[in-house]
Design a protein around this motif. Structure first.
Motif, PDB file in Angstrom:
ATOM      1  N   SER A  96     -12.949  11.980  15.014  1.00  7.10           N
ATOM      2  CA  SER A  96     -12.036  11.085  14.300  1.00  7.10           C
ATOM      3  C   SER A  96     -11.083  10.355  15.234  1.00  7.10           C
ATOM      4  N   MET A 150     -13.127   9.036   5.685  1.00  7.21           N
ATOM      5  CA  MET A 150     -13.910  10.053   6.371  1.00  7.21           C
ATOM      6  C   MET A 150     -12.971  10.982   7.135  1.00  7.21           C
ATOM      7  N   ASP A 151     -11.952  10.402   7.753  1.00  9.58           N
ATOM      8  CA  ASP A 151     -10.957  11.220   8.445  1.00  9.58           C
ATOM      9  C   ASP A 151     -10.277  12.178   7.475  1.00  9.58           C
ATOM     10  N   LEU A 152     -10.074  11.704   6.253  1.00  8.85           N
ATOM     11  CA  LEU A 152      -9.413  12.545   5.258  1.00  8.85           C
ATOM     12  C   LEU A 152     -10.388  13.525   4.615  1.00  8.85           C
ATOM     13  N   GLY A 153     -11.667  13.410   4.961  1.00 11.70           N
ATOM     14  CA  GLY A 153     -12.629  14.392   4.462  1.00 11.70           C
ATOM     15  C   GLY A 153     -13.428  13.943   3.255  1.00 11.70           C
ATOM     16  N   ALA A 154     -13.276  12.705   2.819  1.00 13.16           N
ATOM     17  CA  ALA A 154     -14.087  12.228   1.698  1.00 13.16           C
ATOM     18  C   ALA A 154     -15.305  11.503   2.256  1.00 13.16           C
ATOM     19  N   ILE A 155     -16.484  11.834   1.717  1.00  7.35           N
ATOM     20  CA  ILE A 155     -17.696  11.276   2.297  1.00  7.35           C
ATOM     21  C   ILE A 155     -18.079   9.959   1.645  1.00  7.35           C
ATOM     22  N   SER A 156     -18.038   9.940   0.318  1.00  7.25           N
ATOM     23  CA  SER A 156     -18.648   8.815  -0.398  1.00  7.25           C
ATOM     24  C   SER A 156     -18.079   7.446  -0.047  1.00  7.25           C
ATOM     25  N   PHE A 199     -19.836   5.486   2.668  1.00  9.12           N
ATOM     26  CA  PHE A 199     -21.109   4.823   2.392  1.00  9.12           C
ATOM     27  C   PHE A 199     -20.925   3.634   1.469  1.00  9.12           C
ATOM     28  N   TYR A 200     -19.994   3.758   0.528  1.00  8.47           N
ATOM     29  CA  TYR A 200     -19.739   2.629  -0.372  1.00  8.47           C
ATOM     30  C   TYR A 200     -19.235   1.436   0.430  1.00  8.47           C
ATOM     31  N   ARG A 240     -21.903  -0.165   2.376  1.00 13.38           N
ATOM     32  CA  ARG A 240     -22.834  -0.928   1.539  1.00 13.38           C
ATOM     33  C   ARG A 240     -22.335  -2.362   1.371  1.00 13.38           C
ATOM     34  N   ILE A 268     -11.626   5.421  -7.250  1.00 18.17           N
ATOM     35  CA  ILE A 268     -11.991   6.713  -6.643  1.00 18.17           C
ATOM     36  C   ILE A 268     -10.991   7.125  -5.570  1.00 18.17           C
ATOM     37  N   ASN A 285      -6.446   8.824  -6.609  1.00 19.75           N
ATOM     38  CA  ASN A 285      -6.815  10.216  -6.396  1.00 19.75           C
ATOM     39  C   ASN A 285      -5.599  11.016  -5.945  1.00 19.75           C
ATOM     40  N   ILE A 306      -5.243  13.855  -4.526  1.00 22.26           N
ATOM     41  CA  ILE A 306      -5.331  14.450  -3.189  1.00 22.26           C
ATOM     42  C   ILE A 306      -5.083  13.382  -2.139  1.00 22.26           C
ATOM     43  N   PHE A 307      -5.684  12.204  -2.362  1.00 24.83           N
ATOM     44  CA  PHE A 307      -5.480  11.106  -1.416  1.00 24.83           C
ATOM     45  C   PHE A 307      -4.009  10.730  -1.346  1.00 24.83           C
ATOM     46  N   THR A 331     -24.102   9.077  -2.605  1.00 24.21           N
ATOM     47  CA  THR A 331     -23.563   8.102  -1.659  1.00 24.21           C
ATOM     48  C   THR A 331     -24.558   6.994  -1.353  1.00 24.21           C
ATOM     49  N   LEU A 370     -14.150  14.112  -3.499  1.00 24.83           N
ATOM     50  CA  LEU A 370     -12.745  14.313  -3.145  1.00 24.83           C
ATOM     51  C   LEU A 370     -12.515  14.344  -1.643  1.00 24.83           C
ATOM     52  N   ARG A 408     -10.157  15.821   1.619  1.00 25.87           N
ATOM     53  CA  ARG A 408      -9.708  17.173   1.939  1.00 25.87           C
ATOM     54  C   ARG A 408      -8.201  17.292   1.718  1.00 25.87           C
TER      55      ARG A 408
END
Lengths: 363, 363
Positions: free
Chosen positions: A16, A118-124, A127-128, A131, A185, A189, A191-192, B57, B327, B329
Motif C-alpha cells: 500500500s 483497497m488500502d482500507l481493505g475493501a476489494i470490490s 474492480f468497479y 471497470r 457502497i 458505509n 466503517i468507511f 467484483t 466492507l 476493514r
C-alpha cells in the motif's frame, strides 16, 4: 517505566505504498512517533535527460512522469514550447486538449478511489473503479494508440484530430450512474466513515506551509485551482470543488465531486465541438526546433496537485536546464507531519488519501 | 450414535472380529472419513470463495484449471507442496515449525464434537458447547506462536492484534452461548439441536427468540476467524498478511487450509446454535415424506440431516464471503471499542431478554 520504541520500514516493497515509497517509521506499539519518507527508488533522471535530447525527442518521455495522468505533463511541456515560440492554438485544439485532460483526470481519480479503498481493505470498489477506468482507457487507445503513454499532444496542436465522440458520450452517460453506485457502497458505509472521518486532518495552515496543491488543498477549504486562470479552460463554466472538513473523508469526497465536475466540463466541450467545423491546425515542424534564449514557465492543474515546468533555454535545440514541480512530491513530504501520532492502520488510510504516485515524486 | 454402533458391532460379530477392534475402529474410521471430507470441503470452499469474490467484483474467478476452474485449488495445493519451505534467519525454529502443526489440532477437534446427524457425533460429552468455545479460540494461539517466532515486526504486530481481538470477542460469544443454553436447557450440541425441533419446521429455531444473539455471534465469529471486516491480523494492505508473512510452501498452505476449515466448523456451529442444526426446515424429513417408513428411508434420513447441516452452513459461508466483498476493514482501535462498548452490553441484554422469554412466560 521505560518506553521502548522500534523502527519499522514501511516499503519500498509494500502493497500500500503505491509504488516504491519507503517510510521509516518509529513506532511505539502501533502508534507512530515519527515518520521519515525516503524517496528516489524510481528516479529516472527525467530532468537531466531533457538536457541531452532535442525538444521533440523529450516529448514522449514526458508522459512517463506520471503514468496515470500522462496528458497533463504532455500538455504542460507543449504549452511551454508554444509559449516560447508564440504559437496561438485554435479554439478547437484547445478544447480537444481539455477533453483529453479531463478524461485523464477522471481515469486517474477513479484509480485512486479503487486503490484507496483497497488500502482500507475493501476489494470490490477496486474492480468497479477499474471497470469504468477501462472504458476511458479503451477510448484513449482507440484515439491515440496507447493506453497510458499517449504522446498525443505535439507542439502547436495534436497528432490527429479527435474522433469517436459517441464513445465519450457513452462514457459520460454511464459514469454518473456508476458514481452513484460507488457513493452507495462507499460514502455511506459506516466503517468507511469511521476509518476516514476526522483522520489525517490537514489544516489550511499546514497545507499552505507544505505547499500542498490540488484536491488535497481544496479539501482543506482553500479554493485554489489553476484551471481558473488556465487559457485552455476559457469560456467553460466550472465550479471548483471546495470542502471544509480537512480530513481523509473530505479528500475522498472532493475527488468524487471533481469527477462529476469534469463530466460537466467535457459535456460543454463536446457541445462546442459538435457545432464547430473540423478545421485542422497543422502542428509546427519539430525538426531543428530551437527555443529563443530565455526562461519559460508553465503550470497546470494535474490530478495530484499543481504541476509546473520551468525551462531555461540558451537558444540551442535542447533545454539548458529543465525542472518539474509535481504535486505528489509535496504530499510525500507532508507525511512527516500528518502520520505522527496516528496508529499504523490509520496511517495507511491517511497516506492513501493524499494520492501519492511515486514516478511523479521521483521523476 | 447407539444405533450406528450396534449396527457396526453386529456386522463385525458376523465375521467373528473381537469387540475391542470394533470399539477402536468405530471412532477411527469415521475420523479418517471426516479428515478426507474436510480436505475436500476446504478445497471446495477456497474455490467457492474465489469464484464468488470474482462474481462480486465483475470478474470470472479461476476458470482455467479443469472445467469451471474446479481443479484450481488442487493445482494450487500441489504447487504449494512443491515449493521450498523457507525458514528465515533469526526465527525460533522450533516454534516456527510448531505453529502450523498446532493450528490444525483444534480445528479437527472442533469437527469432532459437532453433531452431523441424529446418531453421529464423535465425542458427545454433556458439555460440548463449552468445549467448542475453548477450541474455537485455540487457533489464535498458534497464530500468535507463528507471529512471535517469525522474527518479523509485521508478523508480531499481526499476532498482537489477533490476541487482542480474540480476548475481546470471546466474551460476547460466551454470553450468547449462555442465552442459548438457557433456551435449550442443555449444554450438549445434540440437545440444543433437538430443543429447536418443532412440527412447523423452522419456527422452532433459536434465531427467532434470539435474533440479537445471532447477530452478535455472527459478528464475533467473523472476528475470531479473522475474516473481513475484522481481518486486522492479516491485513494485507497494512501488515502484508500479518502473522503468515514469513511462512511459505506447505507451512503457509496449512495456515491457509486451517483458516477455511475453521470457517467451515464455525459456520456449522452457528447453524447448530441458531438454525436448527441437522433438523429439516419443513418439520418432516424429505426422505420420510417420499419413502414412508421404509428401511431405506431410515438410512437416507441420516444423509439428509448431514445435507441440511451443510446447506445451512453453506448459506452462512456465502454471507461471510459477501461481507468480505463489500466492507472495508475496521481500524484496530474501533474494533476493540466496538466489541467492548457495543457487542458486550448487547449480548448481556440479549441474555436478559432470553431469560425473560423463557421463564417470564412469553414463549
Amino acid at each position: 517505566m521505560t518506553i521502548t520504541t522500534f523502527k519499522l520500514n514501511l516499503g519500498p516493497q509494500h502493497p500500500s505504498t503505491h509504488g516504491v515509497l519507503r517510510l521509516i517509521l518509529e513506532l511505539e506499539g502501533e502508534k507512530i512517533l515519527s515518520c521519515e519518507p525516503d524517496v528516489g527508488y524510481l528516479h529516472r533522471g527525467m530532468e537531466k535527460m531533457a538536457e541531452r535530447m532535442s525538444y521533440i525527442q523529450y516529448l514522449p518521455l514526458v508522459d512517463r512522469i506520471d503514468y496515470l495522468a500522462g496528458f497533463f505533463y504532455s500538455e504542460l511541456y507543449c504549452r511551454i514550447v508554444e509559449k516560447a515560440l508564440n504559437i496561438e492554438l485554435s479554439q478547437r485544439v484547445k478544447f480537444i486538449r481539455v477533453i483529453m485532460l479531463e478524461l485523464n483526470r477522471i481515469a486517474s481519480h477513479l484509480l485512486w478511489i479503487g486503490a484507496f479503498l483497497m488500502d482500507l481493505g475493501a476489494i470490490s470498489p477496486y474492480f468497479y473503479a477499474f471497470r469504468e477506468r477501462e472504458m476511458i482507457l479503451r477510448y484513449f487507445e482507440k484515439l491515440t494508440g496507447q493506453r497510458m503513454m499517449y504522446n498525443y499532444f505535439v507542439f502547436g496542436g495534436i497528432r490527429r484530430d479527435i474522433g469517436y465522440i459517441e464513445d465519450i458520450e457513452e462514457i459520460l452517460k454511464i459514469l454518473p450512474v456508476k458514481l452513484n453506485d460507488y457513493e452507495r457502497i462507499i460514502t455511506e458505509n459506516p466503517i468507511f466513515i469511521s476509518r476516514t472521518k476526522g483522520k489525517g486532518i490537514l489544516t489550511k495552515y499546514t497545507a499552505l506551509n507544505y505547499s500542498i496543491t490540488g484536491v488535497n488543498l481544496r479539501a482543506s477549504g482553500i479554493s485554489y485551482d489553476v484551471r481558473n486562470t488556465d487559457y485552455l479552460y476559457e469560456g467553460l463554466k466550472y465550479k471548483p470543488v471546495v470542502l471544509y472538513s480537512c480530513d481523509a473523508w473530505a479528500r475522498y469526497k472532493a475527488r468524487i465531486l471533481e469527477i462529476r465536475e469534469s463530466v460537466t466540463l467535457i459535456k460543454q466541450v463536446i457541445e462546442y465541438l459538435k457545432s464547430c467545423s473540423p478545421t485542422e491546425q497543422k502542428p509546427i515542424s519539430p525538426l531543428n526546433l530551437k527555443l529563443p534564449e530565455g526562461n519559460y514557465y508553465g503550470e497546470i492543474e494535474a490530478p495530484r496537485g499543481m504541476a509546473s515546468c520551468y525551462v531555461e533555454s540558451v537558444g540551442e535545440d535542447r533545454p539548458y536546464r529543465l525542472k518539474w514541480r509535481t504535486g505528489s512530491y509535496y504530499s510525500v513530504n507532508l507525511l512527516r507531519k500528518l502520520l505522527v501520532g496516528n496508529y499504523l492502520n490509520d496511517a495507511i488510510a491517511i497516506a492513501g488519501s493524499l494520492d501519492i504516485i511515486l514516478p511523479e515524486v521521483d521523476k | 450414535m447407539n444405533l450406528l454402533y450396534f449396527m457396526y458391532m453386529e456386522y463385525l460379530a458376523k465375521y467373528n472380529i473381537p469387540k475391542l477392534f470394533g470399539d477402536i475402529t468405530f471412532y477411527i474410521i469415521p475420523f479418517c472419513i471426516i479428515a478426507l471430507a474436510l480436505l475436500i470441503i476446504v478445497l471446495i470452499l477456497v474455490l467457492a470463495e474465489r469464484k464468488l469474490l470474482g462474481y462480486f467484483t465483475q470478474r470470472k474467478g479461476p476458470n482455467r484449471v479443469g472445467y469451471w476452474g474446479i481443479l484450481q485449488t488442487l493445482a494450487d495445493a500441489i504447487k504449494l507442496l512443491c515449493k521450498e519451505n523457507i525458514t528465515p534467519k533469526g526465527v525460533d525454529r522450533f516454534l516456527f515449525n510448531l505453529a502450523p502443526v498446532l493450528v490444525f489440532v483444534p480445528t479437527f477437534a472442533a469437527l469432532g464434537i459437532i453433531p452431523y446427524c441424529a446418531e453421529f457425533t464423535f465425542v458427545n460429552t454433556s458439555t460440548n458447547v463449552i468445549l467448542y468455545l475453548i477450541l474455537a479460540a485455540f487457533p489464535i494461539l498458534s497464530i500468535f506462536l507463528g507471529g512471535w517466532a517469525s522474527n518479523n515486526k509485521y508478523s508480531l504486530m499481526g499476532a498482537m492484534r489477533s490476541i487482542a481481538q480474540v480476548i475481546s470477542y470471546e466474551l460476547p460469544v460466551t454470553f450468547v452461548l449462555l442465552s442459548i443454553v438457557v433456551l435449550s436447557s442443555s449444554t450438549n450440541l445434540t440437545g440444543i439441536t433437538l430443543a429447536q425441533y418443532s412440527r412447523a419446521g423452522f419456527a422452532g429455531w433459536f434465531i427467532f427468540p434470539c435474533i440479537i444473539g445471532f447477530v452478535v455471534m455472527f459478528v464475533s465469529i467473523l472476528a475470531e476467524l479473522n475474516r473481513c471486516p475484522f481481518d486486522l491480523p492479516e491485513a494485507e494492505s497494512e501488515l502484508i498478511c500479518g502473522y503468515n508473512t514469513e511462512y511459505s510452501g506447505m507451512r503457509f498452505a496449512i495456515f491457509y487450509l486451517s483458516e477455511y476449515a475453521m470457517l467451515f466448523a464455525n459456520s456449522m456451529f452457528l447453524a447448530i446454535l441458531f438454525l436448527g442444526g441437522y433438523l429439516s426446515p419443513f418439520g418432516g424429513y424429505i426422505s420420510h415424506i417420499l419413502l414412508g417408513d421404509s428401511y431405506l428411508a431410515s438410512i437416507l434420513v441420516y444423509f439428509e440431516q448431514v445435507f441440511w447441516l451443510f446447506l445451512k452452513s453453506a448459506l452462512l459461508i456465502f454471507i461471510i464471503i459477501w461481507i468480505r466483498a463489500t466492507l472495508p476493514r475496521l481500524a484496530s482501535f474501533d474494533l476493540l471499542k466496538f466489541s467492548w462498548s457495543i457487542l458486550l452490553p448487547v449480548s448481556i441484554v440479549n441474555l436478559l431478554l432470553v431469560v425473560l422469554i423463557k421463564f417470564g412466560g412469553l414463549l
